[in-house]
Enzyme design. Structure first.
Site, PDB file in Angstrom:
ATOM      1  CD1 TRP A  12      -2.417  -1.743   0.031  1.00 55.33           C
ATOM      2  CD2 TRP A  12      -3.373  -0.798   1.829  1.00 55.33           C
ATOM      3  NE1 TRP A  12      -3.670  -2.289   0.177  1.00 55.33           N
ATOM      4  CE2 TRP A  12      -4.284  -1.723   1.272  1.00 55.33           C
ATOM      5  CE3 TRP A  12      -3.745  -0.093   2.976  1.00 55.33           C
ATOM      6  CZ2 TRP A  12      -5.550  -1.951   1.814  1.00 55.33           C
ATOM      7  CZ3 TRP A  12      -5.014  -0.328   3.532  1.00 55.33           C
ATOM      8  CH2 TRP A  12      -5.893  -1.246   2.947  1.00 55.33           C
ATOM      9  CD  GLU A  99       8.027   3.315  -4.405  1.00 56.51           C
ATOM     10  OE1 GLU A  99       7.482   3.183  -3.291  1.00 56.51           O
ATOM     11  OE2 GLU A  99       7.418   3.118  -5.482  1.00 56.51           O
ATOM     12  CD  GLU A 167       8.463  -4.600  -6.639  1.00 54.77           C
ATOM     13  OE1 GLU A 167       7.244  -4.781  -6.757  1.00 54.77           O
ATOM     14  OE2 GLU A 167       8.945  -3.708  -5.931  1.00 54.77           O
TER      15      GLU A 167
HETATM   16  C1  PEP Z   1       5.541  -1.757  -5.965  1.00 57.99           C
HETATM   17  O1  PEP Z   1       5.633  -0.632  -5.516  1.00 57.99           O
HETATM   18  O2  PEP Z   1       6.090  -2.691  -5.380  1.00 57.99           O
HETATM   19  C2  PEP Z   1       4.789  -1.943  -7.193  1.00 57.99           C
HETATM   20  C3  PEP Z   1       4.939  -3.071  -7.823  1.00 57.99           C
HETATM   21  O3  PEP Z   1       3.971  -0.909  -7.598  1.00 57.99           O
HETATM   22  P1  PEP Z   1       2.932  -0.917  -8.840  1.00 57.99           P
HETATM   23  O4  PEP Z   1       2.209  -2.230  -8.826  1.00 57.99           O
HETATM   24  O5  PEP Z   1       2.039   0.235  -8.577  1.00 57.99           O
HETATM   25  O6  PEP Z   1       3.761  -0.769 -10.075  1.00 57.99           O
END
Ligand code: PEP
Length: 249
Positions: A12, A99, A167
């Site tokens: 979140w 992040e 990611e």
């Molecule tokens: C995340 O922040 O881990 C992510 C995958 O964000 P989103 O699904 O919004 O790209």
């Protein structure tokens, strides 16, 4: 490799007030304690962990944190320790999210220290790795992510429950995703390092994909060989979207 239930975890980020717990309850209510094909977790801001954990108790939907400090306690204004997350009702914790790496300068070795802190508190780490757009365009993707896996996972994780989330930084929150072949290549490379580091256990560690997973693309992403689940940001904020992703698992 043994097929395990995929893990669908919602991040979140810094979204969510008390009223947002309605969405979490809606997810749990729709699953209705049924043994879903997937393990499901929500990682709200630290301020909501206790209330979410109380409200989701016995529903099968797990609760996690988004980061923790490596130290047990101390003069670290504003930070939260792994023990505090566990005490509030978390069972998992996201570590090394891009992040945090980009915004707070978190290094691989700091993420590894956080893994040990999470284990000490009985939390299951979800350790994030991923390349920037410049890395991908420079042909460095696999070198970057395998280096991050080697540096960010601690020796203490051997035999312990944890997951890695691939990611790509450029796919987070952008609506962009790698091709299915690019995702598969990244997961194969990560798997190779996990086996190198942890042997048989490394062959079974779930590798999640994260980055703009939506109801519309979840099924094809989750069907890629060795994608063991998804880490979902924006689409985990609305129960209907998150449920559609869970249903695709
Ligand atoms: C995340 O922040 O881990 C992510 C995958 O964000 P989103 O699904 O919004 O790209």
């Amino acid at each position: 490799m043994t097929q395990m239930r995929p893990l669908i975890a919602g991040n979140w980020k810094m979204h969510g007030l008390e009223s947002s717990l309605d969405e979490a309850r809606a997810v749990a209510g729709a699953l209705d304690g049924r043994p879903a094909a997937a393990r499901v977790a929500l990682c709200p801001p630290a301020t909501l962990i206790r209330r979410m954990a109380d409200q989701l108790e016995s529903t099968g939907v797990e609760v996690g944190g988004q980061d923790c400090r490596a130290e047990l306690s101390g003069a670290f204004t504003g930070d939260v320790s792994a023990e505090m997350l566990a005490d509030a009702g978390a069972g998992l914790v996201i570590l090394g999210h891009s992040e945090r790496r980009a915004g707070y300068g978190e290094s691989d070795s700091l993420v590894a220290a956080k893994c040990d802190a999470a284990l000490r508190a009985g939390l299951e780490p979800i350790v994030c790795v991923g390349e920037t757009l410049a890395d991908r365009e420079g042909g460095r993707t696999l070198a970057i992510i395998t280096g991050q896996v080697r540096g960010s996972l601690s020796a203490g994780l051997a035999g312990k429950a944890f997951a890695v989330a691939y990611e790509p930084v450029w796919a987070i929150g952008t609506g962009l995703t790698p091709t299915l072949e690019q995702i598969e290549a990244a997961h194969v490379a990560i798997r190779g390092v996990l086996v190198e580091m942890y042997g048989d256990h490394g062959a079974r560690v779930p590798i999640l994909y994260g980055g703009s997973v939506k109801p519309a693309n979840a099924a094809e992403i989750l069907s890629i060989a060795d994608v063991g689940g998804a880490l979902v940001g924006g689409a985990s904020l609305k129960a209907a979207d998150f449920l559609a992703i869970i249903a695709a698992a």
